[in-house]
Design an enzyme around this catalytic site. Structure first.
Site: not given
Length: 461
Positions: A9, A73, A78, A102, A351, A363, A366
């Protein structure tokens, strides 16, 4: 043929959560609340699962997909009314159905299995999962007959003083004989002050019909905890995290400080790996054996092989092969593939790039949208300039290449195998194999310039 089903439910609004999202899609350790319940049901051997949805139904369906059957529902009238919406799936079936909520993510497959087995053995019409609480205030009490069967469930407000002293409470989770349940649902009404259909009334209907109703106590009362607000969400999260961490530790993983370590349910970790404090491992991350993860690292959907170190670093949706060291303070972004025996050092960002075996990027570098070969050295301050203002371009660096400090590689560009790039260069054209590229102006010395210009710096007295 005997049927075994579950109805979850999950149609309620969850107003106390104070959220724009459906309550049951809030997550604990990367998994929605309703998914936790579903997994426990499936692991208990139940194949047919019906999910009753209502409030924000499409959001719930998007999370759960087509692995469950759906009932809708429209109005929340209820718990009994919610179950009534699933009747089409119960019609003309023999067997058992487990009804649960649930927002109860802590319920375990063992408890569900034990309940089904007990229900069968006792030949019950309905079996209630109960718990014993030191402070049962607010809960419905289980009143038993002399033979141990359930005589009634009495709500706290309606209980006598003697009944209020009972510490066994109703969890709201049940196992029913399907045919008995469908008959009881026909008699369910909403003749109460709230005008709602209560699931607990089905128990009273069955008892009044002379049906046998039993109860089985759950060993750990936390299993029945329902999530109604963020405080309870955090409490359930703490319990689930503890379960996950204990499972990994029992399987041969060392976790130095469980209180500061967060590991999602679907994470896999090999034996003799050590996880240091303040580490977060999320999604479907898979970590091999003999690794060192942390301190202060975050891994999301990462694939980590054996003997890898990831210290004070972030790895997102990327793979790292054997014997590679990452960090401290490195950032490996999605789509990166890091080879064997690689060093990704401090303040390095990778990336969507491929880094070959034995390459060192130690070090302040990029590397974006690049293919870097084997045994390459990228010096301090190297920048792959991959974006021209409109699109990302590719850089290729061949095997055994050496790129000196403070070099800009303006993509698209290629540095061939065994080539060298002198420090301080800005490279815009291909660097041939075995060659040295120098792309910087010559140094000029102007003697006595400081004195002539009056620029001499002296300490003030």
């Amino acid at each position: 043929m005997e049927c075994l089903m579950a109805v979850i439910l999950a149609a309620g609004e969850g107003k106390r959560m104070k959220s724009k999202k459906a309550k049951v899609v809030h997550e604990i350790q990367g998994i929605p609340l309703v998914e936790w319940v579903y997994r426990s049901v499936k692991n208990a051997g139940i194949d047919e699962v019906v999910l009753v949805v209502g409030h924000k139904a499409e959001e719930v369906k998007e999370k759960m997909g087509d692995k469950v059957l759906y009932a809708f529902q429209e109005k929340q009238l209820g718990t009994g009314h919610a179950l009534m919406q699933a009747q089409e799936y119960l019609k003309d079936k023999d067997g058992y159905v487990v009804v649960l909520y649930g927002d109860t993510p802590l319920i375990t497959s063992k408890t569900i299995s034990d309940t089904i087995n007990y229900h069968r053995e006792q030949a019950n019409s309905a079996t209630i999962i109960t718990a014993v609480l030191n402070n049962p205030d607010g809960y419905g009490r289980i009143v038993r007959s002399g033979d141990g069967s359930v005589r009634k469930i009495v709500e706290h407000k309606d209980a006598s003083l003697e009944e209020r002293n009972i510490k066994e409470i109703n969890s709201g989770i049940y196992c029913f004989n399907i045919r008995d349940l469908t008959e009881a649902l026909k008699e369910l009404d909403n003749n109460n002050s709230q005008g709602e259909y209560y699931l607990t009334d089905t128990i009273e209907i069955l008892i009044n019909k002379g049906k046998k109703v039993g109860a089985i106590k759950v060993e750990d009362s936390s299993e029945i905890l329902g999530i109604n607000d963020r405080v309870q969400l955090a409490e359930a999260g703490r319990i689930i995290r503890s379960r996950i961490l204990k499972r990994h530790m029992k399987n041969g993983v060392t976790i130095i400080d469980p209180d500061s370590t967060y590991i999602d349910e679907d994470v896999e970790i090999g034996i003799d790996t050590v996880v240091y404090p303040s580490t977060i491992i999320e999604g479907k991350t898979k970590i091999g054996e003999d690794c060192i993860i942390g301190p202060g690292s975050r891994l999301v959907n990462a694939q980590i092989s054996d003997r890898v170190e990831v210290k004070n670093s972030v790895v997102l949706e990327s793979s790292i092969d054997n014997d590679t060291k990452v960090g401290p303070f490195a950032y490996v972004r999605p789509g990166s593939v890091i080879g064997k025996n690689v060093k990704i050092g401090d303040f390095v960002e990778i990336k969507k790039s491929v880094i070959g075996d034995k390459t060192k990027i130690s070090h302040l570098t990029y590397v974006g949208d690049a293919e870097v070969g084997k045994n390459v050295n990228l010096g301090c301050g190297v920048v792959v300039v991959n974006y021209d203002g409109k699109k990302k371009n590719k850089t290729i660096i061949g095997d055994n290449a050496f790129v000196g400090c403070n070099v800009n590689l303006i993509s698209p560009v290629e540095v061939k195998d065994n080539a060298y790039v002198a420090a301080g260069s800005t490279i815009t054209e291909e660097v041939p194999e075995y060659s040295l590229a120098i792309a910087r102006s010559r140094q000029t010395i102007k003697e006595d310039w400081v004195i002539k210009k009056g620029m001499l710096r002296q300490e003030k007295e």
